[in-house]
Design a protein around this motif. Structure first.
Motif, PDB file in Angstrom:
ATOM      1  N   ARG A  14     -24.126 -23.179 -10.262  1.00 41.15           N
ATOM      2  CA  ARG A  14     -23.772 -21.359  -9.990  1.00 41.15           C
ATOM      3  C   ARG A  14     -22.291 -22.026  -9.160  1.00 41.15           C
ATOM      4  NH1 ARG A  14     -23.637 -16.606  -7.227  1.00 41.15           N
ATOM      5  NH2 ARG A  14     -25.344 -15.896  -9.345  1.00 41.15           N
ATOM      6  N   LYS A  41     -20.380 -21.686 -12.331  1.00 46.22           N
ATOM      7  CA  LYS A  41     -19.892 -19.480 -12.351  1.00 46.22           C
ATOM      8  C   LYS A  41     -18.538 -19.162 -12.081  1.00 46.22           C
ATOM      9  CE  LYS A  41     -21.382 -15.257 -11.680  1.00 46.22           C
ATOM     10  NZ  LYS A  41     -22.173 -15.113 -10.653  1.00 46.22           N
ATOM     11  N   HIS A  90     -34.985 -27.570 -16.232  1.00 47.41           N
ATOM     12  CA  HIS A  90     -34.298 -27.165 -15.311  1.00 47.41           C
ATOM     13  C   HIS A  90     -34.358 -26.217 -14.551  1.00 47.41           C
ATOM     14  CE1 HIS A  90     -30.414 -25.761 -13.458  1.00 47.41           C
ATOM     15  NE2 HIS A  90     -30.770 -24.997 -14.458  1.00 47.41           N
ATOM     16  N   ASP A 119     -34.769 -25.973  -4.540  1.00 47.64           N
ATOM     17  CA  ASP A 119     -34.281 -24.130  -4.273  1.00 47.64           C
ATOM     18  C   ASP A 119     -35.234 -24.055  -2.998  1.00 47.64           C
ATOM     19  OD1 ASP A 119     -31.970 -24.754  -5.543  1.00 47.64           O
ATOM     20  OD2 ASP A 119     -32.243 -22.996  -6.995  1.00 47.64           O
ATOM     21  N   VAL A 172     -38.207 -23.374  -4.225  1.00 46.95           N
ATOM     22  CA  VAL A 172     -39.416 -21.800  -4.178  1.00 46.95           C
ATOM     23  C   VAL A 172     -41.235 -22.835  -3.950  1.00 46.95           C
ATOM     24  CG1 VAL A 172     -39.847 -20.072  -5.642  1.00 46.95           C
ATOM     25  CG2 VAL A 172     -37.460 -20.745  -4.998  1.00 46.95           C
ATOM     26  N   GLY A 217     -19.598 -11.235  -7.188  1.00 41.13           N
ATOM     27  CA  GLY A 217     -20.731 -12.547  -7.064  1.00 41.13           C
ATOM     28  C   GLY A 217     -20.640 -11.694  -5.150  1.00 41.13           C
ATOM     29  N   ILE A 218     -22.402 -13.409  -5.028  1.00 40.84           N
ATOM     30  CA  ILE A 218     -22.598 -12.915  -3.734  1.00 40.84           C
ATOM     31  C   ILE A 218     -21.443 -13.625  -2.588  1.00 40.84           C
ATOM     32  CG2 ILE A 218     -24.484 -14.124  -2.228  1.00 40.84           C
ATOM     33  CD1 ILE A 218     -25.996 -14.234  -4.987  1.00 40.84           C
ATOM     34  N   PRO A 277     -28.128 -10.144 -11.970  1.00 44.58           N
ATOM     35  CA  PRO A 277     -27.939 -12.199 -12.165  1.00 44.58           C
ATOM     36  C   PRO A 277     -27.419 -12.459 -10.367  1.00 44.58           C
ATOM     37  CG  PRO A 277     -26.103 -11.255 -13.125  1.00 44.58           C
ATOM     38  CD  PRO A 277     -26.963  -9.791 -13.293  1.00 44.58           C
ATOM     39  N   GLU A 278     -26.834 -11.501  -9.861  1.00 51.29           N
ATOM     40  CA  GLU A 278     -26.366 -11.632  -8.245  1.00 51.29           C
ATOM     41  C   GLU A 278     -28.019 -11.708  -7.096  1.00 51.29           C
ATOM     42  OE1 GLU A 278     -23.866 -13.776  -7.338  1.00 51.29           O
ATOM     43  OE2 GLU A 278     -23.381 -12.589  -9.391  1.00 51.29           O
ATOM     44  N   GLU A 335     -30.284 -13.859  -7.961  1.00 49.54           N
ATOM     45  CA  GLU A 335     -30.298 -15.778  -7.775  1.00 49.54           C
ATOM     46  C   GLU A 335     -30.511 -15.160  -6.497  1.00 49.54           C
ATOM     47  OE1 GLU A 335     -28.744 -18.816  -8.038  1.00 49.54           O
ATOM     48  OE2 GLU A 335     -28.522 -18.927  -5.928  1.00 49.54           O
ATOM     49  N   PHE A 381     -34.389 -15.767  -6.031  1.00 44.39           N
ATOM     50  CA  PHE A 381     -34.963 -17.223  -6.094  1.00 44.39           C
ATOM     51  C   PHE A 381     -34.499 -17.997  -5.980  1.00 44.39           C
ATOM     52  CE2 PHE A 381     -36.669 -13.940  -9.682  1.00 44.39           C
ATOM     53  CZ  PHE A 381     -38.453 -13.992  -8.513  1.00 44.39           C
ATOM     54  N   GLY A 382     -32.806 -17.995  -5.654  1.00 46.47           N
ATOM     55  CA  GLY A 382     -31.998 -19.252  -5.779  1.00 46.47           C
ATOM     56  C   GLY A 382     -31.922 -19.325  -4.595  1.00 46.47           C
ATOM     57  N   ARG A 383     -31.391 -21.048  -4.489  1.00 43.69           N
ATOM     58  CA  ARG A 383     -30.902 -21.754  -3.198  1.00 43.69           C
ATOM     59  C   ARG A 383     -30.827 -20.593  -2.109  1.00 43.69           C
ATOM     60  NH1 ARG A 383     -27.012 -26.406  -2.199  1.00 43.69           N
ATOM     61  NH2 ARG A 383     -28.816 -27.179  -3.080  1.00 43.69           N
ATOM     62  N   LYS A 407     -31.919 -19.094 -15.355  1.00 42.44           N
ATOM     63  CA  LYS A 407     -30.727 -19.452 -14.999  1.00 42.44           C
ATOM     64  C   LYS A 407     -29.115 -20.333 -15.315  1.00 42.44           C
ATOM     65  CE  LYS A 407     -30.158 -20.850 -10.390  1.00 42.44           C
ATOM     66  NZ  LYS A 407     -29.820 -19.256  -9.689  1.00 42.44           N
ATOM     67  N   ILE A 414     -27.031 -17.312 -15.918  1.00 43.92           N
ATOM     68  CA  ILE A 414     -26.797 -16.653 -15.367  1.00 43.92           C
ATOM     69  C   ILE A 414     -25.464 -16.872 -14.583  1.00 43.92           C
ATOM     70  CG2 ILE A 414     -27.016 -16.023 -12.111  1.00 43.92           C
ATOM     71  CD1 ILE A 414     -30.044 -14.782 -13.729  1.00 43.92           C
ATOM     72  N   ASP A 415     -25.679 -18.775 -14.406  1.00 42.67           N
ATOM     73  CA  ASP A 415     -25.050 -19.473 -13.591  1.00 42.67           C
ATOM     74  C   ASP A 415     -23.349 -20.289 -14.620  1.00 42.67           C
ATOM     75  OD1 ASP A 415     -26.421 -19.680 -11.370  1.00 42.67           O
ATOM     76  OD2 ASP A 415     -27.244 -21.750 -12.065  1.00 42.67           O
TER      77      ASP A 415
END
Lengths: 205, 205
Positions: free
Chosen positions: A119, A123, A172, A180, A182, B35-36, B110-111, B114, B117-119, B176, B179-180
């Motif tokens: 992202r 993004k 991916h 990340d 998880v 966005g975050i 999406p945010e 993220e 489950f995101g980094r 992702k 989303i990204d």
DNA sequence: CAATCAATCTTGACACTGTCAAAATGCTGG
DNA sequence: CCAGCATTTTGACAGTGTCAAGATTGATTG
């Protein structure tokens, strides 16, 4: 005056030498060590013993620098692909090798991978022309390979684009879950992708 | 003195009322909008008409606040799952519904996705106990469902954990990529996941 | 009812970030 | 040797997260 005067280093002739390459190399090293988010232009400049804003002569932006790293990542990936394709193997072996290669590349260069497909760059729609081009080429290559593998009855489905999207999605997704944090045990990545393989293959007679 | 005195708003009784909830709600709204990465505690405080550091009485950290949002996300997802499971459908329909639900949830939030489950949270290993717990519960539930679907011969494979990892990987990856911003047309997400469905199902006799 | 207390919120401060404008430096061709 | 240009630096500014200390306010207790 810099310490590297006279004829010590062959590539150090001008003010710094070739600052652009030096910056890129140092940046790659730093993100590999501490992650993308903890890379700052100032720390980078420090590390290369150069002023805070020196990088702005070679990169528009922090984002521009990150795009350059991502582009390098794509070149590296393409080269790895080309090598692998030249090997003398069955198509089935080549397909498996492709999946495993993808996983190994992603887990061994997690930060570059994040820049290439994450992202951070895509993004915000702040993607360099160069990056856009090379990335698109890579995507297209994927689709072409998938089309071929489908045409010889190796891979399921008859819509190359759609199949490429799904298989790439799977790679991916698994890659990112590892990268990340998880999924925790990196070493299992190859194992997992291998057990996903049968889902993509046309069953033998 | 605040403007909201006397009996204007029912929930505004103490200093602010319940600042924690207000902050969470405002933060969710802001990340949904911009966005975050463009959420700052100071802008958040501004929006809620409160001092820069007021949030620190309810959250250790910016990270702690993000973890709280992620936890809420998991609760939302679990609730959606529970609703869907109560529907009167064949197992095959439930499985498909699960895949589609996942995709819809991910692309519509999406945010929050993220954060879940995101980094941003998992990579830095700065994960709240609460988040860790609820996330692990969700993962486990996934594996349990997969085990059941395999046991009745609906889903391929005989290793529930492994299969759950792969199918989840596929969903996560496709989600992702949308989303990204690598895949651009969000509306195709459901379509893609539906065409991935056959790969996961045991062929009918 | 008034004084104390603890919860809640604000102010001040610090180090760090990206980035711009203007100045300084040093190499190179004339 | 000097003018011009590519290259690098210095100064400055707005923005960020976060800590320590102070101010406010509702609740509690003598």
């Amino acid at each position: 005056m810099k310490a590297s005067s006279s004829t010590s280093k062959p590539s150090a002739k001008y003010h710094h030498g070739n600052l652009r390459q030096t910056l890129l190399a140092a940046a790659k090293q730093m993100i590999a060590a501490d992650g993308i988010e903890s890379l700052s232009l100032r720390k980078l400049a420090d590390k290369v013993s150069v002023s805070r804003t020196a990088a702005y002569h070679y990169f528009d932006d922090k984002n521009d620098l990150l795009c350059a790293i991502a582009s390098d990542g794509f070149r590296q990936w393409q080269q790895l692909l080309k090598q692998s394709e030249q090997q003398n193997q069955t198509e089935r072996q080549k397909f498996e090798k492709y999946l495993v290669n993808y996983m190994v590349f992603a887990t061994h260069h997690p930060e570059e991978y994040e820049l290439m497909f994450g992202r951070c760059i895509w993004k915000q729609a702040k993607c360099t022309e160069e990056l856009q081009t090379i990335a698109h080429g890579t995507f297209q290559h994927q689709v072409d390979m998938m089309a071929y593998w489908q045409s010889i009855g190796l891979v399921v489905g008859n819509n190359p684009l759609r199949t490429a999207q799904i298989i790439w999605g799977t790679l991916h997704g698994i890659a990112k879950l590892f990268i990340d944090g998880v999924y925790v045990d990196d070493t299992r990545a190859e194992e997992i992708v291998k057990s996903a393989l049968p889902m993509f293959l046309v069953p033998k007679d």
